[in-house]
Design a protein around this motif. Structure first.
Motif, PDB file in Angstrom:
ATOM      1  N   THR A 135      14.633 -79.748   3.994  1.00 47.77           N
ATOM      2  CA  THR A 135      14.344 -78.323   3.855  1.00 47.77           C
ATOM      3  C   THR A 135      12.865 -78.080   4.111  1.00 47.77           C
ATOM      4  O   THR A 135      12.029 -78.958   3.874  1.00 47.77           O
ATOM      5  N   ASP A 187      21.441 -73.809  13.637  1.00 48.77           N
ATOM      6  CA  ASP A 187      21.614 -73.962  12.192  1.00 48.77           C
ATOM      7  C   ASP A 187      20.740 -72.932  11.485  1.00 48.77           C
ATOM      8  O   ASP A 187      19.546 -72.802  11.786  1.00 48.77           O
ATOM      9  N   GLU A 243      19.344 -71.632   7.710  1.00 46.32           N
ATOM     10  CA  GLU A 243      19.163 -72.103   6.328  1.00 46.32           C
ATOM     11  C   GLU A 243      18.248 -71.153   5.580  1.00 46.32           C
ATOM     12  O   GLU A 243      17.241 -70.681   6.117  1.00 46.32           O
ATOM     13  N   LYS A 246      20.832 -72.965   1.197  1.00 48.59           N
ATOM     14  CA  LYS A 246      22.170 -72.678   1.719  1.00 48.59           C
ATOM     15  C   LYS A 246      22.059 -72.370   3.203  1.00 48.59           C
ATOM     16  O   LYS A 246      20.985 -72.071   3.718  1.00 48.59           O
ATOM     17  N   GLY A 247      23.197 -72.426   3.908  1.00 43.43           N
ATOM     18  CA  GLY A 247      23.124 -72.148   5.326  1.00 43.43           C
ATOM     19  C   GLY A 247      24.466 -72.136   5.999  1.00 43.43           C
ATOM     20  O   GLY A 247      25.527 -72.262   5.374  1.00 43.43           O
TER      21      GLY A 247
END
Length: 1069
Positions: free
Chosen positions: A269, A426, A428, A432-433
């Motif tokens: 992250t 992707d 995020e 969360k994502g």
């Protein structure tokens, strides 16, 4: 401490960042302080300018500083008056430039005192050092001149020596020391301990008289305070990506005094939410309580990326000061509990993210920690013995749903020398994502097959505390490998938050709109630069009607917010390099609180699979016809040795290059070849008027009524309803307009197209579905060269039309060929002069006289100037000439310019075209035999607007030149022929204009065709001479052959016909 001005700029930036009110007021205050400070410096410098002991370098540098300070003072005053709410960000950038200039001026070019070096040794080996500039610790009796760190306890960070200290290895701190430094004159040494915290005893080696100013060997502090530090580490955002995946496994290490603690490691992250409280117990600090309360020690927070193998990699560092609470203070508002704040994280000199945290320093009294405020909440059972941030400090969370509309990818560059073939996106946010569908073949179709996906996440209710949303693009390669293509962080989610419309506000607005006079009032556009466009005759007529076309002085997308009404463009970065461009529509990132109102889901036609993205058009490839119109280029960078260029146009679309001069018609597949990010329904700019013939014929394949009906259907709007009296109703709004149109034969017909176009011209006013439609326009784009980034190489005026091939075929393209100049001939007859100044003296009598002649030329054709004959010995200033000038020229009527093509020099290869105003210059001269002729006076007439000539010489005065703006003017291009008297003027010794004579002239303008049919006497004289020779030959022949008597009878007839030639003067005959 920082200077007041720098603190003020930080305040302005913080106000803008937190979107508080009135940042312009604080910026005006900063500018006022800057102006006063600069003026004060200049005043003090003037007093010290002649001080003894200064070198020439010192004196010159002082003068340079004074000039800079004076300039900044004046600029600060000017900018202060220009600071408005809308311009505060632009003006802040200018003020930040002032800060850089001040820092540059403050840095001495030649230091007279060496810097201070602090070394850390281990086994007689130097392992770390710190370099402290001497100017920072220099003592002065004047507070403004004292070094910022003089007489203070500061944290000093040691770094690696040599080459190891540069780059990422040198960014980590080797050691942290708290040091008190003071540098001053020997006579001031009694003051060196004044800045130390109170409560110490000096330990001296020798005691005696006269040793009071000798520094002690050591200090013993009897006064110490015990504190507890609470570091509320809530979240970090937009951290540096340390791993090849574009993410990091971050943790934070907090240093305070001699203590250190770390947070937990969060995997993969860039926006870790630790939600962790770090408690430092029994921290001993020295000094008085009041000093520690006002100036507590600095907290150092470092961020690292945890790797499975090897040492943790350094990410960045930030500093903070805690809010201090003493024993006798109450733990409550407004200071406590502390609020979360953002701290900028730096990696070297580069920004590497932000930390959202709060720090409080609580004094422990005699009763111990029992007196401290309790820590609310138990330890987190899922994460082990970890304390969460207390509820009073932790933000209040709400459940949000984030919906993402995946549209497509554009311009992806190679990664590791391999092309991107199967990319995926992707998303995020706060741990969360969601992932997009996989594009199977990027070359064939760069758009996603599945459009809408969503995920739920807990976010703070305070929008300013929302974490950023991270976008990553990866390429899925063989054997399950994923390669990062690039990433982007959306730092502010506020514009993506969905808020349901206020029905009352809409109804009130709509009700007010029904009473508004909505007769089509078209906006007037400033088209000053359109007067020089190289367009065809028809298109020029179209452009000069200001109600027909808009002129944008920048790119079209800049005028319309990058067309982000429903489509956004995000740049992808890999490290610090711009890699490519990812496109997603506006609303493609849509946030809203749960649960959603049932009224929205109950709307007719609501598709739950599309969420908030109803009625989104398909993203399948579509064939389009692209028309590119290039009008002209300006300010081009010279490419040849002579400082000129021979430009031509090349347009690249996909893998095809096109070269032309003006316009292009290209067929392409959208979006594979045409990487445009606009709605494919757009075709060409919307005209302000509807016509079915003429130069301004409607160009769009769809008529205004069809476009309006389509917009209303897609926006689920009521209408359009056409009624009598030229009225149309759309969503409770009534518009009015004409309902009659004329065809090519002048017959009038009933139509609703004008009414529909009136609504389209005001479409941005329509509630819910309204937006600004692109009008018919010409846009000006900068020309850039990749070899010279950031430097404009010129500007180009152009526009683009794009027509989907599945729609009706558009009409022929507009011809924007440059106008060809028309050939004219200006015939100027100089009849007489009067009141010409007498410049010479007669040789015999001594009377004043002049030998007058007149010279004339058109501007730009000085080398083709023409002179009359000389009127000798004029004693009254009167001259009689009856002389004609002939000036052929090429002229552009629309631009009112003469076109001249000529070589700049004998070595020039091609001719250069010039456009010059049409101006006639007439001069009066005095001819001399043995010296240069004397200039007497002149007049310059603008052939498009010049004063009408006087009927007589007495009525001609100098006012015709001095008050030219107030007099009625005429144009020779409209009048064609004009005759009158005009004054000759010149400037005297006092540079004042005076009358130098008068000229009677006749101007006659004819086209080149007319001039060829009706030649002047100059051409006729040649014919007359030939006829005269013919007659003479026949007369001689007659004496030899008297029988040809009848032939002689025809000669008077020949003379009769010669009289019809256009002689201007007997002199020509």
């Amino acid at each position: 401490s920082k200077p007041t001005g720098e603190e003020g700029l930080n305040d302005v930036q913080e106000i803008i960042k937190t979107e508080k009110a009135f940042p312009e007021r604080r910026l005006r205050g900063v500018l006022e302080e800057l102006s006063i400070g600069c003026s004060r410096f200049v005043t003090l410098a003037n007093k010290d300018q002649n001080q003894a002991g200064r070198t020439r370098l010192d004196r010159e540098r002082l003068k340079s500083c004074m000039r800079e300070m004076e300039s900044m003072s004046q600029q600060a005053k000017t900018i202060r008056t220009q600071v408005k709410k809308k311009t505060v960000k632009d003006k802040l950038k200018l003020v930040l430039n002032f800060l850089q200039r001040l820092r540059f001026l403050a840095d001495e070019p030649q230091h007279s005192i060496p810097d201070v070096f602090i070394w850390m040794l281990s086994n007689n080996k130097r392992i770390a050092y710190a370099r402290i500039p001497s100017k920072d610790i220099l003592h002065s009796i004047v507070d403004e001149e004292m070094g910022k760190d003089c007489g203070k306890v500061n944290a000093v960070f040691l770094r690696l020596p040599g080459k190891k200290g540069f780059g990422p290895a040198g960014w980590t701190v080797q050691a942290k020391m708290e040091m008190y430094l003071w540098l001053g004159l020997s006579k001031q040494r009694k003051d060196f301990l004044n800045g130390l915290p109170c409560g110490f005893e000096e330990n001296r080696a020798v005691k005696g008289v006269g040793l009071q100013s000798v520094p002690p060997i050591s200090l013993s502090y009897n006064m110490k305070q015990v504190f507890q530090l609470r570091a509320h580490m809530y979240q970090a955002r937009s951290l540096f990506a340390a791993d090849s995946s574009g993410l990091s496994d971050p943790f934070a290490r907090v240093f305070f005094s001699t203590h250190s603690q770390v947070t937990e490691v969060l995997n993969e992250t860039l926006c870790p939410t630790w939600d962790q409280l770090l408690v430092f117990d029994n921290v001993e600090l020295y000094g008085e309580a009041a000093e520690l309360r006002d100036d507590p020690p600095i907290i150092v927070i470092e961020f690292y990326d945890q790797d499975t193998v090897g040492k943790a990699e350094y990410i960045g560092r930030t500093f903070a000061k805690p809010i201090t609470k003493m024993i006798d203070e109450h733990y409550g508002p407004p200071r406590f509990p502390p609020q979360l704040e953002y701290y900028q994280v730096y990696r070297g000199s580069s920004l590497a993210g932000d930390l959202l945290a709060a720090f409080e320093l609580l004094q422990i009294g005699p009763a111990g920690q029992a007196e401290l405020p309790p820590i609310d909440g138990p330890t987190d059972s899922e994460r082990g013995p970890i304390l969460p941030v207390p509820l009073g400090i932790r933000p209040v969370l709400s459940k949000y749903r984030i919906e993402v509309l995946f549209w497509g990818l554009r311009d992806l560059k190679r990664v590791n020398l391999a092309q991107v073939d199967r990319p995926r996106v992707d998303i995020e946010c706060a741990g969360k994502g969601v992932q997009s569908s996989l594009i199977q073949n990027y070359k064939k179709n760069p758009n996603f097959s599945t459009l809408v996906k969503w995920f739920e996440v807990d976010l703070p209710e305070n929008e300013l505390l929302h974490p950023p949303l991270n976008i990553r693009v990866v390429d899925c390669r063989a054997f399950g490998r994923y390669t990062l293509v690039g990433s982007h962080a959306v730092t502010s989610l506020r514009k993506f938050i969905y808020s349901p419309p206020d029905k009352n506000a809409i109804n009130n607005w709509a009700h007010a709109g029904t009473h508004r006079n909505t007769l089509a009032v078209l906006e007037e556009y400033n088209l000053k630069t359109l007067s020089v466009l190289f367009l065809s005759v028809h298109y020029n007529a179209f452009c000069y009607n200001k109600k027909n076309v808009s002129m944008y002085n920048k790119e079209l997308e800049s005028e319309f917010d990058n067309f982000e009404d429903w489509l956004h463009t995000f740049n992808l970065y890999r490290g610090s390099l711009l890699m490519s461009c990812l496109t997603v529509p506006q609303g493609s990132i849509c946030m809203y609180k749960l649960p959603l109102s049932e009224e929205i889901s109950r709307d007719a036609g609501f598709d739950p699979n599309m969420g908030m993205f109803q009625n989104i058009p398909h993203n399948d490839p579509i064939n389009v016809l692209v028309r590119v119109f290039v009008v002209r280029a300006t300010d081009l960078h010279p490419a040849d040795i002579n400082g000129k260029a021979d430009p031509y146009i090349v347009i690249k679309l996909g893998k095809t290059d096109f070269s032309s001069l003006r316009s292009f018609d290209i067929q392409a597949t959208f979006p594979m070849e045409v990487y445009a990010d606009t709605n494919t329904d757009a075709t060409c700019g919307m005209a302000s008027t509807y016509s079915i013939h003429g130069y301004n014929v409607w160009r769009d394949p769809q008529k205004p009524t069809q476009i309006l009906a389509k917009l209303c259907k897609e926006g689920k709007l009521d209408g359009p309803h056409y009624g009598p009296g030229g009225r149309v109703k759309v969503v409770n709004r009534i518009f009015m307009g004409p309902t009659v149109i004329e065809d090519e034969n002048g017959l009038k017909k009933q139509t609703d197209e004008h009414l529909a176009l009136t609504v389209l011209n005001h479409w941005e006013d329509i509630p819910k579905a309204g937006c600004k439609l692109v009008r018919e326009h010409v846009e000006i784009r900068p020309l850039l060269n990749p070899e010279k980034p950031g430097i404009e190489q010129g500007r180009i005026e152009m526009w683009v039309d794009m027509f989907p091939m599945d729609m009706p075929a558009p009409g022929p393209a507009i011809d924007i060929s440059p106008r060809k100049p028309k050939s004219f001939e200006l015939r100027v007859i100089i009849w007489n002069t009067d009141d010409v100044v007498l410049e010479d003296d007669a040789f015999m009598t001594g009377e004043k006289m002049s030998d007058i002649y007149v010279r004339g030329w058109l501007k730009g054709q000085q080398e083709d100037k023409q002179d009359t004959d000389v009127h000798y010995h004029s004693l009254t200033g009167e001259g009689n000439f009856n002389w004609r000038f002939l000036f052929p020229f090429d002229y552009l009527l629309a631009e009112e310019k003469i076109v001249i093509s000529k070589k700049e020099s004998m070595f020039s290869w091609d001719e250069t075209e010039y456009k010059i105003p049409a101006r006639l210059t007439l001069q009066v001269w005095d001819a001399d035999h043995f010296s240069a002729d004397d200039f007497l006076g002149a007049i310059e007439l603008d052939l498009n607007r010049f004063p009408r000539g006087a009927k007589t010489a007495k009525q001609c005065s100098i006012d015709m030149v001095q008050n030219e703006q107030e007099l009625p003017t005429i144009s020779i291009f409209k009048q064609k022929r004009v005759k009158g008297w005009w004054p000759f003027v010149a400037c005297d010794e006092n540079d004042e204009m005076e009358l130098r004579g008068k000229v009677e002239a006749e101007l006659h303008l004819i086209t080149a065709e007319e001039a060829e049919k009706n030649p002047t006497a100059h051409d006729s004289c040649i014919l007359i001479f030939l006829l005269f020779l013919t007659m003479l030959t026949l007369a001689l022949f007659f004496f030899h052959f008297p029988t040809l008597h009848v032939s002689f009878l025809f000669f008077p007839c020949l003379f009769f016909h010669l009289d019809s030639f256009p002689f201007s003067t007997p002199l020509a005959l």
